[in-house]
Design an enzyme around this catalytic site. Structure first.
Site, PDB file in Angstrom:
ATOM      1  N   HIS A 217      -2.548  -2.957  -6.025  1.00  0.00           N
ATOM      2  CA  HIS A 217      -2.969  -2.615  -4.666  1.00  0.00           C
ATOM      3  C   HIS A 217      -4.490  -2.704  -4.538  1.00  0.00           C
ATOM      4  O   HIS A 217      -5.222  -1.806  -4.956  1.00  0.00           O
ATOM      5  CB  HIS A 217      -2.483  -1.204  -4.296  1.00  0.00           C
ATOM      6  CG  HIS A 217      -2.914  -0.769  -2.933  1.00  0.00           C
ATOM      7  ND1 HIS A 217      -3.212   0.542  -2.625  1.00  0.00           N
ATOM      8  CD2 HIS A 217      -3.108  -1.475  -1.785  1.00  0.00           C
ATOM      9  CE1 HIS A 217      -3.565   0.619  -1.357  1.00  0.00           C
ATOM     10  NE2 HIS A 217      -3.519  -0.593  -0.829  1.00  0.00           N
TER      11      HIS A 217
ATOM     12  N   SER B 153       0.814  -1.213   0.000  1.00  0.00           N
ATOM     13  CA  SER B 153       0.000   0.000   0.000  1.00  0.00           C
ATOM     14  C   SER B 153       0.848   1.264   0.000  1.00  0.00           C
ATOM     15  O   SER B 153       0.309   2.360  -0.014  1.00  0.00           O
ATOM     16  CB  SER B 153      -0.919   0.010   1.230  1.00  0.00           C
ATOM     17  OG  SER B 153      -0.152  -0.111   2.417  1.00  0.00           O
TER      18      SER B 153
END
Length: 303
Positions: free
Chosen positions: A152, A131
């Protein structure tokens, strides 16, 4: 040894089998949506108990979808049959794409990629669900930086529509096109981010959460008043402190540290209260204590 055949779809390769490293909340969520979308999945985790728990969680979540009417019983059964266990990296060898979804720690991720790559076929793509960490740096720890990309997913994966795609400096167009087609097959929407610390969503979201923690730290408002203010005053579906607990305070701290160190700007300095909670092991929902106490029937603010 016969040369590997590259299966082309447009500019990229067709992804039929997906390997996932990490059977935590994110890894199991990715496995869930891949299997439900018709892809074969091989789930790996170095902790056998966590792997078994992850498989049980996937089954429970699929069953919940059946109960809600968003999935049929046949679809649930077929999805479960598509998920296999990979006890070792060698079991991920047939995969077209392997996604790392381990803890948000760069050294851990780099070690995974170094150990993983020798087991993969030459044309396999490798991705990370990080992230915040540099895709370029992680790609450099592999033998295929041109076939490496950031994918992500947002948490919870079965619910959230967005997936960020992040190219490293060496990521080639076919890799990006393959990843984009893969996300489309999952019924999700992708957005492309440049390889800057925390990318798009967390570059905006985590400083907001960190500022909410500073607001609590400085006594401007209580946990309840801050979350109520943002839910009713800014129309957020959940308050920032409640969201921090959901994400995991250790993950929030890791992202803020990446922003602070990567951009060298004091506005990204992690709030000391966030650091203190993580040091205490109060990481949010997963440890049953964070900005709320989850040990009873109803969450209670801790400050």
């Amino acid at each position: 040894m016969p040369q590997q055949v590259r299966r082309e779809t447009g500019m990229g390769i067709e992804i039929k089998t997906v390997g996932i490293i990490g059977a935590g909340q994110m890894g199991t969520g990715i496995a869930h949506v891949c299997a439900a979308s018709g892809l074969d999945v091989r789930l790996n985790d170095r902790d056998a108990e966590r792997l078994d728990a992850g498989l049980a969680q996937i089954e429970a979540n699929l069953t919940r979808q059946v109960q809600k009417g968003s999935l049929s019983e046949d679809q649930r059964r077929t999805a479960l049959e598509r998920i296999g266990v990979a006890r070792a990296y060698a079991d991920l060898g047939p995969c077209d794409l392997v996604i790392e979804a381990a803890t948000e720690d760069e050294a851990t991720k780099r070690k995974i990629f170094q150990d993983l790559c020798p087991s993969l076929k030459p044309d396999a793509l490798v991705a990370t669900n990080t992230s915040s960490i540099s895709i370029t740096r992680l790609a450099a720890s592999t033998d295929r930086p041109d076939r490496f990309i950031g994918i992500h997913f947002m948490n919870p994966v079965p619910v959230m529509q967005l997936v960020e795609l992040i190219r490293g400096i060496a990521t080639e167009d076919p890799t990006y096109e393959s990843a984009k087609a893969f996300i489309g097959k999952l019924g999700k929407t992708s957005t492309m981010s440049e390889d800057f610390p925390a990318f798009i969503v967390n570059r905006i979201l985590l400083p907001m959460i960190n500022e909410a923690i500073y607001t609590l730290y400085e006594g401007v408002g209580s946990v309840e008043s801050i979350d109520t203010a943002m839910k009713l005053g800014a129309n957020h579906p959940m308050g920032p402190l409640q969201l921090a607990d959901f994400i995991g305070l250790d993950t929030c701290l890791s992202v803020m540290q990446v922003l602070y160190e990567g951009l060298a700007d004091s506005k990204y300095r992690p709030c000391p209260l966030l650091v203190k909670y993580v040091e205490a092991g109060w990481l949010g929902r997963k440890t049953k204590r964070g900005f709320y106490d989850y040990r009873g029937e109803t969450p209670i603010p801790t400050r």
